[in-house]
Scaffold this motif. Structure first.
Motif, PDB file in Angstrom:
ATOM      1  N   TYR A  36       0.774  -1.033  -0.183  1.00  0.00           N
ATOM      2  CA  TYR A  36       0.014   0.253  -0.295  1.00  0.00           C
ATOM      3  C   TYR A  36       0.965   1.287   0.272  1.00  0.00           C
ATOM      4  CZ  TYR A  36      -2.894   3.876   1.614  1.00  0.00           C
ATOM      5  OH  TYR A  36      -3.506   5.002   1.909  1.00  0.00           O
ATOM      6  N   GLN A  37       0.435   2.030  -0.583  1.00  0.00           N
ATOM      7  CA  GLN A  37       1.555   3.594  -1.066  1.00  0.00           C
ATOM      8  C   GLN A  37       1.056   4.487  -0.540  1.00  0.00           C
ATOM      9  OE1 GLN A  37       4.400   3.723  -2.039  1.00  0.00           O
ATOM     10  NE2 GLN A  37       4.448   5.246  -1.251  1.00  0.00           N
ATOM     11  N   PRO A  38       0.983   5.553   0.693  1.00  0.00           N
ATOM     12  CA  PRO A  38      -0.196   5.970   1.499  1.00  0.00           C
ATOM     13  C   PRO A  38       0.366   6.388   0.296  1.00  0.00           C
ATOM     14  CG  PRO A  38       2.433   5.185   2.813  1.00  0.00           C
ATOM     15  CD  PRO A  38       2.263   4.772   1.700  1.00  0.00           C
ATOM     16  N   ILE A  39      -0.879   7.994   0.900  1.00  0.00           N
ATOM     17  CA  ILE A  39      -1.589   9.352  -0.193  1.00  0.00           C
ATOM     18  C   ILE A  39      -0.937  10.485   0.199  1.00  0.00           C
ATOM     19  CG2 ILE A  39      -3.243  10.476  -1.243  1.00  0.00           C
ATOM     20  CD1 ILE A  39      -2.778   7.944  -2.310  1.00  0.00           C
ATOM     21  N   VAL A  40      -0.451  11.081  -0.644  1.00  0.00           N
ATOM     22  CA  VAL A  40       0.115  12.276   0.134  1.00  0.00           C
ATOM     23  C   VAL A  40      -1.204  13.109  -0.572  1.00  0.00           C
ATOM     24  CG1 VAL A  40       1.018  14.984  -0.953  1.00  0.00           C
ATOM     25  CG2 VAL A  40       2.599  12.097  -0.803  1.00  0.00           C
ATOM     26  N   PRO A  41      -2.082  14.878   0.942  1.00  0.00           N
ATOM     27  CA  PRO A  41      -2.954  14.601   0.384  1.00  0.00           C
ATOM     28  C   PRO A  41      -2.635  16.103  -0.942  1.00  0.00           C
ATOM     29  CG  PRO A  41      -3.005  14.634   2.384  1.00  0.00           C
ATOM     30  CD  PRO A  41      -1.940  14.625   2.114  1.00  0.00           C
ATOM     31  N   LYS A  42      -3.755  16.703  -2.000  1.00  0.00           N
ATOM     32  CA  LYS A  42      -3.369  16.958  -3.463  1.00  0.00           C
ATOM     33  C   LYS A  42      -2.988  17.924  -2.861  1.00  0.00           C
ATOM     34  CE  LYS A  42      -6.391  17.856  -6.965  1.00  0.00           C
ATOM     35  NZ  LYS A  42      -7.278  18.143  -7.780  1.00  0.00           N
ATOM     36  N   ALA A  43      -3.660  18.741  -1.273  1.00  0.00           N
ATOM     37  CA  ALA A  43      -3.893  20.077  -1.280  1.00  0.00           C
ATOM     38  C   ALA A  43      -1.047  20.369  -1.114  1.00  0.00           C
ATOM     39  CB  ALA A  43      -4.070  21.079  -0.774  1.00  0.00           C
TER      40      ALA A  43
END
Length: 696
Positions: free
Chosen positions: A325-332
């Protein structure tokens, strides 16, 4: 003082209202062990849960059992709220632990290892050695093992040696005379800690399959070669676990120096457990128990390696692991160079490990090189000298920033690492403070001061977990990035409190231990009681790692009796007994044990519709509320508040696959989806949600 305060203070707990904390913690370790038998987990993950259980049990004996035995040695009367005598608790622990360890080795030998063999992975123990292994083993022994092994005969000139905590050793029974004509009956062979505990056999012996031989098997195969002219009639592996807790005086002059001195004693503390091979004769068992001053209840005879924690780390088969699982960086926050601009406009919430820890590191990196940043202050509880955060802070100091690090040297089992971190930062020019003697600094805070035009602006990160990138991939935690002026001012005051000698800081938004947090929690509970008594909706949801604090438990009982609906999501220790008629029938307790270690601390109070929601670094334990510096911070942004309520609380209350529920007889039950009901796993839902709908 609230009207309820006298009732809380006067509440007398007993074993009927308060579950023993040591037994409750041991039950959590059993829930971890249960994952090793769950066929829904990939095979190597099941093995990993089994190893985690071993590590957990080691620490349980090193700290918790050691503490009970110390009290027993001092003839101290228990002060625990359950009032169960220490000797009774130790006996109960022994019964539960022996049953769990038997279950552990049965799972290893009869389920996991056979299944691994079907994938070509085999671990060869002494009784598994075949003829075509022996020549290679012989060469390895004489070239790699014998030169560093030191056999120790037991005789008047060689008393029983001091053996290091959790080290692998062998006791050998002998016949014959040594080089000096002496009859030696017994000897000790410590396994060198510098040697690997498992060794991969060459492909030509295994047809390319992954076969490993245990170091213990190699030594046992050639034990006679360590005693020329004598015969070894028996060779039995054993391991002693010792008290590893540290005790520091309050009047020390230098915490770092005192801690270094104390660390050396950890390796040779009082013995608290003896693990030995299951086929060891009784007279050897009795002899070792006598040497370590232990009763038979502290003896664990195991059918396999005595130290599983150091095994099984040398191989990997991706298809037998959880899907990556690759953690997500919030778009902002995907452009790190805009992070100050983003935070100037809005708060950002990170939910690890579903959201990446990278924005926290990026914030520090930007601060380290931004010419407008004047100062960086940060608490460090567990980070490690190789941590990118430590390197960034050191670079910021070298770049002329005013860097202040509050390092908690007494973070258990990370003491030595934290001393190294302190040295790295000091050498770079940072100001390093060790916190407050007598109070561990457990708060998770970053404060950045930046010049913007003619004003100074503050940027803050507050978290529920440590500044450790590795942990952020395995532990669930919340982090809030904000420029809220009141919160930033509160954080500034807490840093002043930690580095200076002033009075207790008066805060606007935050609550902090050991000063205001406990009283405020009691007040929040009292408000829910008042709402329920007035006929208004009243609800409390608490998600923490542990619940042990007696007054809070008493307050929750009173709230339940008043009609407040209470849901507790407690990872490990829970001393509250739920679902007891007339006491706690409105309280449910559940524990989530899954792929990630649940670590978030979230407090929800319905407050007649004006919801109060807080994240915190503190569990509901006496040590957190009275003996540590902790922070509790509000989530005021409506969108972020909704996110935490739905993802961090309600989702976990919906879990019907990885959840366990506690009944009124102190028994934990694993939940299963009912027939026709769809399985729901909160952690999996949070991963899927981010993959399907990336965080905005």
């Amino acid at each position: 003082m609230t009207p309820f305060a006298p009732q809380v203070n006067d509440f007398q707990h007993s074993s009927n209202t308060y579950i023993n904390r040591e037994i409750s913690l041991l039950e959590f370790h059993k829930r971890v062990l249960a994952q090793s038998k769950d066929s829904n987990h990939p095979l190597l993950e099941r093995l990993n849960f089994l190893i985690i259980f071993s590590r957990n049990l080691d620490e349980f004996f090193e700290i918790r059992v050691a503490g009970l035995m110390k009290q027993l040695d001092l003839n101290a009367i228990t002060t625990a709220p359950d009032a169960i005598p220490n000797e009774v608790v130790i006996e109960q622990i022994s019964d539960i632990a022996h049953e769990a360890v038997d279950d552990q080795y049965n799972t290893l030998n009869n389920i996991l290892l056979p299944q691994l063999q079907s994938y070509g992975v085999r671990f060869i123990q002494y009784h598994d050695i075949s003829e075509h292994h022996k020549e290679w083993i012989k060469n390895y022994f004489f070239k790699q093992v014998q030169p560093v092994v030191t056999p120790i005969s037991l005789d008047p000139a060689h008393p029983f040696p001091r053996l290091v905590n959790k080290s692998l050793n062998f006791i050998v029974t002998l016949e014959g005379k040594d080089a000096f004509g002496r009859h030696i009956d017994l000897a000790i062979v410590p396994a060198p800690r510098s040697l690997p505990r498992v060794v991969r056999l060459p492909d030509e012996l295994t047809n390319g399959q992954e076969h490993y031989i245990l170091l213990s098997a190699i030594i046992q195969q050639h034990i006679d070669d360590l005693f020329p002219g004598m015969s070894a009639t028996g060779c039995y592996q054993f391991r002693v676990t010792r008290n590893a807790d540290l005790t520091l005086a309050e009047d020390i002059d230098d915490l770092a120096v005192a801690l270094k001195d104390e660390l050396s004693s950890r390796r040779f503390g009082r013995a608290v457990r003896l693990e030995i091979a299951h086929d060891c004769p009784d007279f050897i068992n009795d002899y070792l128990l006598e040497q370590f001053d232990l009763d038979p209840i502290h003896l664990f005879q195991v059918k396999g390696p005595v130290n599983l924690a150091r095994l099984f780390a040398n191989f990997d088969i991706p298809e037998l692991r959880f899907k990556p699982y690759q953690p997500i960086v919030p778009k902002a926050l995907r452009n790190p160079h805009q992070i100050f601009d983003v935070l100037s406009k809005r708060d950002v919430l990170l939910h690890h490990p579903f959201d990446s820890f990278a924005p926290v590191i990026n914030l520090l990196k930007e601060a380290a090189y931004d010419p407008n940043v004047l100062a960086i202050k940060q608490t460090l509880y567990r980070s490690g000298p190789d941590s990118e955060i430590v390197q960034v802070l050191a670079e910021a100091a070298r770049n002329g920033k005013e860097v202040t690090a509050i390092i908690e040297l007494r973070a258990r089992f990370d003491e030595e690492s934290n001393i190294t971190v302190a040295n790295i930062l000091q050498e770079a020019g940072a100001v390093v403070v060790y916190g407050i003697v007598g109070y561990k600094t457990h708060a998770k805070m970053i404060l950045i001061v930046r010049r913007e035009g003619e004003k100074l602006k503050r940027y803050v990160h507050l978290g529920t977990g440590n500044y450790h990138a590795g942990n952020a991939k395995m532990y669930t935690d919340y982090g809030l990035l904000t420029t809220n002026p009141d919160i930033c001012e509160d954080v500034h005051k807490i840093f002043q409190e930690l580095t200076g000698m002033g009075r207790m800081a008066k805060l606007k938004k935050l609550f902090h231990a050991p000063f205001t947090l406990h009283a405020q929690l009691l007040q929040f509970i009292e408000h829910e009681i008042q709402h329920a008594q007035a006929g208004k909706p009243a609800r409390i949801i608490i998600k923490v790692n542990a619940l042990t604090e007696p007054k809070l438990i008493a307050a929750l009982y009173h709230a339940s009796q008043s009609g407040v609906k209470i849901d507790l999501i407690i990872r490990s220790i829970c001393c509250l007994r739920p679902q007891v008629e007339g006491l706690s029938e409105n309280i449910t307790v559940r524990s989530i044990v899954g792929r990630f270690l649940e670590h978030t601390r979230v407090y929800y109070f319905h407050n007649a519709g004006d919801i109060k929601l807080y994240c915190a670094s503190a569990d509901w334990m006496g040590r957190n509320l009275f003996s540590r510096v902790e922070t509790c911070f509000p989530i005021e942004d409506k969108k972020l508040r909704k996110q935490i309520i739905e993802d961090g609380l309600l989702s976990y209350l919906k879990d019907n696959t990885r959840a366990w529920e506690l009944d009124n007889n102190d028994q934990w039950h694993a939940l299963q989806a009912a027939e026709g009901e769809e399985s729901y796993i909160a952690q999996q839902h949070l991963m899927d949600e981010r993959i399907i709908t990336p965080t905005a």
